[in-house]
Design a protein around this motif. Structure first.
Motif, PDB file in Angstrom:
ATOM      1  N   TYR A 205     -41.494 -37.158 -19.347  1.00  0.00           N
ATOM      2  CA  TYR A 205     -41.658 -37.662 -17.984  1.00  0.00           C
ATOM      3  C   TYR A 205     -42.920 -37.178 -17.286  1.00  0.00           C
ATOM      4  O   TYR A 205     -43.088 -37.404 -16.090  1.00  0.00           O
ATOM      5  CB  TYR A 205     -40.403 -37.368 -17.158  1.00  0.00           C
ATOM      6  N   SER A 206     -43.826 -36.529 -18.054  1.00  0.00           N
ATOM      7  CA  SER A 206     -45.140 -36.303 -17.429  1.00  0.00           C
ATOM      8  C   SER A 206     -45.816 -37.660 -17.218  1.00  0.00           C
ATOM      9  O   SER A 206     -46.830 -37.750 -16.547  1.00  0.00           O
ATOM     10  CB  SER A 206     -46.019 -35.365 -18.265  1.00  0.00           C
ATOM     11  N   LEU A 207     -45.220 -38.710 -17.770  1.00  0.00           N
ATOM     12  CA  LEU A 207     -45.711 -40.060 -17.473  1.00  0.00           C
ATOM     13  C   LEU A 207     -45.665 -40.313 -15.970  1.00  0.00           C
ATOM     14  O   LEU A 207     -46.420 -41.122 -15.429  1.00  0.00           O
ATOM     15  CB  LEU A 207     -44.932 -41.128 -18.259  1.00  0.00           C
ATOM     16  N   MET A 208     -44.766 -39.573 -15.269  1.00  0.00           N
ATOM     17  CA  MET A 208     -44.697 -39.713 -13.810  1.00  0.00           C
ATOM     18  C   MET A 208     -45.959 -39.155 -13.150  1.00  0.00           C
ATOM     19  O   MET A 208     -46.366 -39.617 -12.089  1.00  0.00           O
ATOM     20  CB  MET A 208     -43.474 -38.971 -13.258  1.00  0.00           C
ATOM     21  N   ASN A 209     -46.574 -38.125 -13.767  1.00  0.00           N
ATOM     22  CA  ASN A 209     -47.832 -37.596 -13.215  1.00  0.00           C
ATOM     23  C   ASN A 209     -48.939 -38.628 -13.357  1.00  0.00           C
ATOM     24  O   ASN A 209     -49.813 -38.743 -12.506  1.00  0.00           O
ATOM     25  CB  ASN A 209     -48.264 -36.316 -13.932  1.00  0.00           C
ATOM     26  N   TYR A 210     -48.885 -39.373 -14.469  1.00  0.00           N
ATOM     27  CA  TYR A 210     -49.865 -40.437 -14.664  1.00  0.00           C
ATOM     28  C   TYR A 210     -49.674 -41.494 -13.568  1.00  0.00           C
ATOM     29  O   TYR A 210     -50.637 -41.961 -12.948  1.00  0.00           O
ATOM     30  CB  TYR A 210     -49.709 -41.052 -16.058  1.00  0.00           C
ATOM     31  N   ALA A 211     -48.404 -41.838 -13.321  1.00  0.00           N
ATOM     32  CA  ALA A 211     -48.114 -42.812 -12.269  1.00  0.00           C
ATOM     33  C   ALA A 211     -48.624 -42.290 -10.924  1.00  0.00           C
ATOM     34  O   ALA A 211     -49.265 -43.022 -10.164  1.00  0.00           O
ATOM     35  CB  ALA A 211     -46.608 -43.074 -12.199  1.00  0.00           C
ATOM     36  N   ASP A 212     -48.366 -41.012 -10.653  1.00  0.00           N
ATOM     37  CA  ASP A 212     -48.766 -40.408  -9.384  1.00  0.00           C
ATOM     38  C   ASP A 212     -50.287 -40.355  -9.257  1.00  0.00           C
ATOM     39  O   ASP A 212     -50.870 -40.920  -8.323  1.00  0.00           O
ATOM     40  CB  ASP A 212     -48.129 -38.995  -9.346  1.00  0.00           C
ATOM     41  N   MET A 213     -50.932 -39.689 -10.230  1.00  0.00           N
ATOM     42  CA  MET A 213     -52.342 -39.326 -10.024  1.00  0.00           C
ATOM     43  C   MET A 213     -53.342 -40.361 -10.551  1.00  0.00           C
ATOM     44  O   MET A 213     -54.461 -40.430 -10.052  1.00  0.00           O
ATOM     45  CB  MET A 213     -52.607 -37.975 -10.660  1.00  0.00           C
ATOM     46  N   ALA A 214     -52.970 -41.131 -11.533  1.00  0.00           N
ATOM     47  CA  ALA A 214     -53.917 -42.119 -12.059  1.00  0.00           C
ATOM     48  C   ALA A 214     -53.659 -43.507 -11.454  1.00  0.00           C
ATOM     49  O   ALA A 214     -54.587 -44.185 -11.030  1.00  0.00           O
ATOM     50  CB  ALA A 214     -53.829 -42.175 -13.575  1.00  0.00           C
ATOM     51  N   LEU A 215     -52.397 -43.912 -11.401  1.00  0.00           N
ATOM     52  CA  LEU A 215     -52.118 -45.274 -10.906  1.00  0.00           C
ATOM     53  C   LEU A 215     -52.035 -45.329  -9.383  1.00  0.00           C
ATOM     54  O   LEU A 215     -52.215 -46.387  -8.783  1.00  0.00           O
ATOM     55  CB  LEU A 215     -50.823 -45.804 -11.529  1.00  0.00           C
TER      56      LEU A 215
END
Ligand SMILES: Cc1cc2nc3c(=O)[nH]c(=O)nc-3n(C[C@H](O)[C@H](O)[C@H](O)COP(=O)(O)OP(=O)(O)OC[C@H]3O[C@@H](n4cnc5c(N)ncnc54)[C@H](O)[C@@H]3O)c2cc1C
Length: 491
Positions: A205-215
């Motif tokens: 779920y570090s994919l959520m950090n991608y959603a937060d900080m990149a997307l």
């Protein structure tokens, strides 16, 4: 042509998505919704000139919304205007220090470097890996119906599952990259949306950090309810019939088939029923003992995501020092977390979240006023009383007054609270949960409550308590997944 008839119970994101996808596949669809408006936990209300979104406020993963509408030859911009927030949000620490989180990657890296040497480059590396997880997780894994392990049997996918840190905790993963407590807390914050502590959440779920900080963090002008309205319009365009004020009271079956559904306004028949209301409610209240999927013991063992104590507040003045999204991390989270997850009780000094949508959108509050939404995450299953609600309101208002350096109490022109009893009354929520089941490893994919009833051939489930899980994008995907399964089984 004799079209197959589908009934969808509930008009939350999952129910609306299921209905739209089924209608697009040629089914004749009717939605039965108990409340007087659609949207479920994402309803909206207007009072004294203020327009409040009742639930979700963070618009993350814009690609999921875009690709949802693209399926039907539409685009998000056909329905609402999206604004990217910059700063995305801010974190407020003890002593009143605020840390705005910039939307642009260069500025974000600089912020990381200012707290810990080399952290900017490590953030880039962290997000590169998170991007891969996002790609595989959001574009492949979440669309799996979770009906059999075989779905994960392709070698490539198995390899991906291992590479995606399914068996490592988020807490450990984050600490491999960052040491500064503020960075660790910042990187762990998004998994709180998933309903469990970082030490119990897979590092997938570090994919959520991608959603937060990149997307990025976005906002639909007019509020999150614009998404619901868009889905309502699309559903109508596809011929879905939506019946509000229709509460389903029983799902009646004969043998292995549902014969009809009883509501407070009469009976409805269909070839297939998709239950988008809270899974536990459907299982324990609408079915009889021989047709329900799970026992009381099973439900008691589920780890639920937190509930929330919410306040919708209208102020007749502007707030100083606050942005659209504000995380008040001005007290130690450990005791609060303990009282949410391990020893459920009302917390002494809770962290809280304040959303001030009027900072971005002039349509949600009268001129010179502010629209304030406050959220304290709390354990599900607690007794909430007016006294408790008042106690916490005073407590967090005082902290806001101290931070903003303003008096606020006498400027409140509208106030409403919402907690466990409201979640139960309004949505038949299990223990008053806000976000369904926690995304722990033991409650992931095929280990979630199944999307198909084991006894009745024509009953399916959708929504935040089944695959893929809580949140607006997953609920939309849940509707797509269930519609695909129904179409497969019924064509
Ligand atoms: C306070 C709060 C904040 C949140 N913040 C965010 C956020 O910022 N970003 C994000 O992505 N997600 C957020 N979420 C999570 C997100 O809102 C939910 O995961 C999502 O809305 C769930 O959709 P659903 O369709 O599964 O359920 P619901 O929205 O609950 O829909 C179920 C529907 O079924 C209806 N129903 C129940 N029983 C019956 C019955 N017997 N007959 C007929 N109808 C019935 C209910 O009235 C309801 O309309 C938040 C949730 C809450 C509560």
């Amino acid at each position: 042509m004799n079209r197959k008839k589908a009934l969808v119970i509930g008009s939350g994101f999952a129910g609306l998505s299921a209905a739209i996808n089924l209608a697009d596949k040629g089914f004749s669809v009717t939605i039965l919704e108990k409340n007087n408006s659609i949207g479920g936990r994402a309803r909206q209300f207007t009072e004294s000139g203020f327009t409040f979104d009742m639930g979700p406020s963070w618009y993350w993963m814009p690609d999921v919304f875009e690709s949802f509408f693209n399926r039907f030859g539409k685009s998000v911009s056909d329905y609402y205007e999206l604004i990217r927030l910059d700063p995305s949000y801010q974190v407020i620490y003890e002593g009143g220090q605020a840390m705005p989180i910039p939307a642009k990657m260069d500025a974000l890296k600089k912020l990381f470097d200012s707290l810990e040497e080399g952290a900017g480059d490590r953030l880039e590396a962290f997000l590169r890996q998170a991007a891969y997880k996002y790609e595989v997780g959001i574009n492949q894994l979440v669309y799996k119906p979770g009906r059999s392990l075989k779905e994960f049997a392709s070698l490539k996918l198995l390899f991906d599952v291992v590479r995606m840190d399914v068996f490592q905790s988020m807490a450990r993963h984050v600490r491999k990259y960052f040491k500064h407590p503020k960075l660790v807390q910042l990187m762990e914050f998004p998994v709180l949306f998933l309903g469990a502590l970082p030490q119990n959440t897979p590092a997938l779920y570090s994919l959520m950090n991608y959603a937060d900080m990149a997307l990025g963090t976005w906002y639909p002008k007019g509020g999150m309810y614009k998404i619901v309205e868009a889905l309502g319009s699309l559903a109508s365009e596809l011929g879905v019939e939506i019946k509000t004020d229709h509460e389903v009271t029983s799902i009646v079956s004969h043998g292995q088939k549902i014969t009809h559904v009883e509501t407070n306004k009469g009976n409805f028949q269909a070839d297939v029923v998709i239950a988008g209301a809270d899974y536990h409610h459907v299982d324990t209240q609408l079915l009889n003992d021989s047709t329900r999927n799970y026992s009381d013991k099973y439900w008691d063992k589920r780890v639920l995501a937190p509930s929330s104590l919410l306040y919708y507040v209208g102020l007749d003045k502007k707030l100083e020092g606050l942005l659209h999204h504000n995380l008040f991390f001005d007290t130690d989270f450990a005791p609060h977390a303990h009282h949410i997850y391990t020893n459920p009780q009302w917390p002494e000094k809770p962290l809280f979240y304040a959303s001030v949508t009027s900072k971005t959108d002039e349509t949600v509050a009268p001129e010179g006023c502010e629209n304030l939404f406050l959220l304290i995450p709390v354990a599900p299953g607690l007794q909430d009383t007016d006294t408790i609600r008042e106690h916490y309101f005073e407590l967090i208002l005082k902290r806001m007054e101290d931070y903003c350096g303003q008096t606020l109490a006498e400027h409140i022109v509208y106030k409403r609270s919402f907690a466990h009893t409201d979640f139960v009354n309004d949505y038949h929520s299990f223990k008053g949960n806000a976000y369904g089941l926690a995304n722990t490893l033991r409650q992931t994919a095929i280990l979630k409550p199944a999307l198909k009833n084991k006894h009745l051939k024509n009953l399916y489930y959708t929504g935040q308590l089944t695959v893929p899980g809580p949140g607006v994008p997953p609920s939309l995907i849940s509707g797509i997944v269930v519609a695909n399964e129904v179409a497969k089984d019924f064509s």
